[in-house]
Motif scaffolding. Structure first.
Motif, mmCIF file in Angstrom:
data_model
loop_
_atom_site.group_PDB
_atom_site.id
_atom_site.type_symbol
_atom_site.label_atom_id
_atom_site.label_comp_id
_atom_site.label_asym_id
_atom_site.label_seq_id
_atom_site.Cartn_x
_atom_site.Cartn_y
_atom_site.Cartn_z
ATOM 1 N N VAL A 65 -20.520 -35.631 -104.768
ATOM 2 C CA VAL A 65 -21.677 -35.984 -103.782
ATOM 3 C C VAL A 65 -22.573 -34.664 -103.749
ATOM 4 O O VAL A 65 -23.772 -34.823 -103.924
ATOM 5 C CB VAL A 65 -21.206 -36.424 -102.551
ATOM 6 C CG1 VAL A 65 -22.315 -36.390 -101.651
ATOM 7 C CG2 VAL A 65 -20.200 -37.807 -102.824
ATOM 8 N N LYS A 66 -22.051 -33.670 -103.708
ATOM 9 C CA LYS A 66 -22.727 -31.902 -103.400
ATOM 10 C C LYS A 66 -23.672 -31.831 -104.661
ATOM 11 O O LYS A 66 -24.582 -31.392 -104.636
ATOM 12 C CB LYS A 66 -21.758 -31.098 -103.007
ATOM 13 C CG LYS A 66 -21.309 -31.340 -101.546
ATOM 14 C CD LYS A 66 -20.589 -30.011 -100.892
ATOM 15 C CE LYS A 66 -20.487 -30.189 -99.432
ATOM 16 N NZ LYS A 66 -19.556 -28.741 -99.323
ATOM 17 N N GLU A 67 -23.052 -32.150 -105.822
ATOM 18 C CA GLU A 67 -23.544 -31.930 -107.008
ATOM 19 C C GLU A 67 -25.265 -32.830 -107.172
ATOM 20 O O GLU A 67 -26.177 -32.126 -107.617
ATOM 21 C CB GLU A 67 -22.927 -32.268 -108.094
ATOM 22 C CG GLU A 67 -21.662 -31.518 -108.591
ATOM 23 C CD GLU A 67 -20.949 -32.042 -109.726
ATOM 24 O OE1 GLU A 67 -21.208 -32.774 -110.332
ATOM 25 O OE2 GLU A 67 -19.694 -31.344 -110.037
ATOM 26 N N ILE A 68 -24.967 -33.566 -106.395
ATOM 27 C CA ILE A 68 -26.447 -34.460 -106.443
ATOM 28 C C ILE A 68 -27.182 -34.464 -105.183
ATOM 29 O O ILE A 68 -28.642 -34.227 -105.235
ATOM 30 C CB ILE A 68 -25.952 -36.053 -106.765
ATOM 31 C CG1 ILE A 68 -25.516 -36.130 -108.148
ATOM 32 C CG2 ILE A 68 -27.312 -36.799 -106.696
ATOM 33 C CD1 ILE A 68 -24.806 -37.501 -108.433
ATOM 34 N N LEU A 69 -26.418 -34.476 -104.094
ATOM 35 C CA LEU A 69 -27.118 -34.399 -102.746
ATOM 36 C C LEU A 69 -27.490 -32.825 -101.926
ATOM 37 O O LEU A 69 -28.062 -32.776 -101.256
ATOM 38 C CB LEU A 69 -26.578 -35.396 -101.913
ATOM 39 C CG LEU A 69 -26.683 -36.772 -102.242
ATOM 40 C CD1 LEU A 69 -26.073 -37.707 -101.081
ATOM 41 C CD2 LEU A 69 -28.303 -37.412 -102.511
ATOM 42 N N GLY A 70 -26.496 -32.034 -102.603
ATOM 43 C CA GLY A 70 -26.368 -30.830 -101.894
ATOM 44 C C GLY A 70 -25.525 -31.007 -100.746
ATOM 45 O O GLY A 70 -25.055 -32.087 -100.489
ATOM 46 N N ASP A 71 -25.793 -30.064 -99.571
ATOM 47 C CA ASP A 71 -25.134 -30.066 -98.496
ATOM 48 C C ASP A 71 -25.571 -31.042 -97.333
ATOM 49 O O ASP A 71 -26.878 -31.367 -97.689
ATOM 50 C CB ASP A 71 -25.199 -28.724 -97.735
ATOM 51 C CG ASP A 71 -23.912 -27.740 -98.541
ATOM 52 O OD1 ASP A 71 -23.025 -28.074 -98.845
ATOM 53 O OD2 ASP A 71 -24.366 -26.714 -98.579
ATOM 54 N N PRO A 72 -24.787 -32.017 -96.460
ATOM 55 C CA PRO A 72 -25.479 -32.956 -95.912
ATOM 56 C C PRO A 72 -26.214 -32.550 -94.686
ATOM 57 O O PRO A 72 -26.978 -33.257 -94.229
ATOM 58 C CB PRO A 72 -23.916 -33.644 -95.357
ATOM 59 C CG PRO A 72 -22.857 -32.266 -95.048
ATOM 60 C CD PRO A 72 -23.336 -31.500 -96.565
ATOM 61 N N ALA A 73 -26.448 -31.272 -94.446
ATOM 62 C CA ALA A 73 -27.246 -30.818 -93.607
ATOM 63 C C ALA A 73 -28.848 -30.718 -93.925
ATOM 64 O O ALA A 73 -28.906 -30.603 -94.850
ATOM 65 C CB ALA A 73 -26.905 -29.632 -92.535
#
Length: 123
Positions: free
Chosen positions: A115-123
Motif C-alpha cells: 500500500v505504501k509503495e503506491i499511496l505513501g504514508d497515510p497522513a
C-alpha cells in the motif's frame, strides 16, 4: 491527496483482515466488494485511491475486474492478491496494468508495504 482503499475478496474474513491491517496503519477503507462485478461498480461510484483485488472470485475474476476498472480509469492503482501456485496469473496481471501484487496468506507488514509503495504514508 486522498488515500482510501477498495478491498475486493469473495471471503468476508479476508476483507475484514485486510481492513483491520490498513485501518491500523491509518488508511481509510472506501468500500468492499465480494466479486469482480461489484468491484467495478464500487470503483465507478467511489473512485478509491487504491484497489486491493483478489484474483479468484465468483461472478467475475480479478483479472476481468482489473480490466474493467482500467477501462474506466487507465491510471487506477490496483494491487492483485494471489494464492500459491498463481505465479502465471500474477505476471499476467502486472503486464495488464496492476501496480503490484500480494501473495496469500497475507502478512500484515507486506500488505502495508504494498500500500505504501503506491499511496505513501497515510497522513
Amino acid at each position: 491527496m486522498k488515500k482510501d482503499i477498495l478491498i475486493c475478496d469473495d471471503a468476508a474474513f479476508m476483507r475484514m483482515m485486510i481492513k483491520d491491517i490498513v485501518k491500523r496503519e491509518g488508511y481509510t477503507v472506501a468500500g468492499e466488494a465480494e466479486n469482480g462485478r461489484v468491484a467495478i461498480e464500487k470503483y465507478k461510484s467511489l473512485h478509491p485511491s487504491l484497489v486491493l483485488l483478489d484474483s479468484v472470485m465468483p461472478v467475475m475474476d480479478g483479472l476481468e475486474a482489473m480490466q474493467g476498472i482500467l477501462e474506466i480509469d487507465p491510471l487506477a492503482n490496483i494491487v492483485m492478491c494471489f494464492g500459491i501456485g498463481e505465479k502465471a496469473t500474477a505476471l499476467k496481471a502486472i503486464r495488464l496494468g496492476a501496480k503490484g501484487s500480494l501473495m496469500k496468506p497475507f502478512q500484515a507488514d507486506r500488505v502495508i508495504e504494498a500500500v505504501k509503495e503506491i499511496l505513501g504514508d497515510p497522513a
